[in-house]
Design a protein around this motif. Structure first.
Motif, PDB file in Angstrom:
ATOM      1  N   GLU A 233      18.131  -7.399   0.216  1.00 30.41           N
ATOM      2  CA  GLU A 233      17.096  -6.574  -0.407  1.00 30.41           C
ATOM      3  C   GLU A 233      17.573  -6.062  -1.759  1.00 30.41           C
ATOM      4  O   GLU A 233      16.805  -5.996  -2.716  1.00 30.41           O
TER       5      GLU A 233
ATOM      6  N   ILE B  13      15.546  -6.446  -5.285  1.00 26.99           N
ATOM      7  CA  ILE B  13      15.166  -5.263  -6.066  1.00 26.99           C
ATOM      8  C   ILE B  13      15.694  -5.367  -7.488  1.00 26.99           C
ATOM      9  O   ILE B  13      15.013  -4.998  -8.443  1.00 26.99           O
TER      10      ILE B  13
ATOM     11  N   GLN C  14      11.764  -1.722 -11.301  1.00 33.75           N
ATOM     12  CA  GLN C  14      11.133  -0.499 -10.832  1.00 33.75           C
ATOM     13  C   GLN C  14       9.992  -0.818  -9.865  1.00 33.75           C
ATOM     14  O   GLN C  14       9.147  -1.661 -10.135  1.00 33.75           O
ATOM     15  N   GLY C  15       9.986  -0.135  -8.747  1.00 33.35           N
ATOM     16  CA  GLY C  15       8.964  -0.341  -7.732  1.00 33.35           C
ATOM     17  C   GLY C  15       9.282  -1.459  -6.763  1.00 33.35           C
ATOM     18  O   GLY C  15       8.498  -1.746  -5.860  1.00 33.35           O
TER      19      GLY C  15
ATOM     20  N   LYS D  46      11.532  -1.768  -4.308  1.00 34.68           N
ATOM     21  CA  LYS D  46      11.726  -1.381  -2.904  1.00 34.68           C
ATOM     22  C   LYS D  46      10.380  -1.214  -2.206  1.00 34.68           C
ATOM     23  O   LYS D  46      10.178  -1.694  -1.090  1.00 34.68           O
ATOM     24  N   LYS D  47       9.439  -0.581  -2.883  1.00 35.44           N
ATOM     25  CA  LYS D  47       8.110  -0.376  -2.306  1.00 35.44           C
ATOM     26  C   LYS D  47       7.394  -1.709  -2.129  1.00 35.44           C
ATOM     27  O   LYS D  47       6.744  -1.945  -1.106  1.00 35.44           O
ATOM     28  N   MET D  48       7.518  -2.607  -3.112  1.00 35.04           N
ATOM     29  CA  MET D  48       6.882  -3.922  -3.008  1.00 35.04           C
ATOM     30  C   MET D  48       7.416  -4.698  -1.808  1.00 35.04           C
ATOM     31  O   MET D  48       6.653  -5.359  -1.104  1.00 35.04           O
TER      32      MET D  48
ATOM     33  N   GLN E 290       8.800  -3.388   0.966  1.00 36.59           N
ATOM     34  CA  GLN E 290       8.349  -2.730   2.193  1.00 36.59           C
ATOM     35  C   GLN E 290       6.900  -3.088   2.529  1.00 36.59           C
ATOM     36  O   GLN E 290       6.551  -3.226   3.694  1.00 36.59           O
ATOM     37  N   GLU E 291       6.061  -3.253   1.500  1.00 37.12           N
ATOM     38  CA  GLU E 291       4.637  -3.501   1.708  1.00 37.12           C
ATOM     39  C   GLU E 291       4.285  -5.000   1.763  1.00 37.12           C
ATOM     40  O   GLU E 291       3.127  -5.341   1.996  1.00 37.12           O
TER      41      GLU E 291
END
Length: 71
Positions: free
Chosen positions: A50, A54, A59-60, A62-64, A66-67
């Motif tokens: 991961e 990343i 930027q962003g 980790k959220k991408m 996870q989703e």
């Protein structure tokens, strides 16, 4: 999912990178996705880390991840 496999599809347009993220349950599925061409000439990479995914996304990221949908 024991071992996380992350696929990142990237395209450079209008001065910025656009990324799409998918997750895979098997290495075979990830490699099949990696070899599939997209109509808009994206670059594809697969990661088992991961952290490395990343670093590519920025930027962003980790959220991408996870989703992201699992294929």
């Amino acid at each position: 999912m024991a071992k996380q496999i992350i696929g990142v599809s990237s395209k450079y347009q209008f001065g910025a990178w656009e990324h799409r993220v998918v997750k895979f349950e098997t290495t075979e599925d990830a490699e099949k996705w990696l070899e599939t061409e997209e109509y808009d000439f994206r670059e594809r990479e697969i990661f088992t880390s991961e952290w490395h995914a990343i670093r590519l996304i920025g930027q962003g990221g980790k959220k991408m991840i996870q989703e992201a949908e699992v294929r």
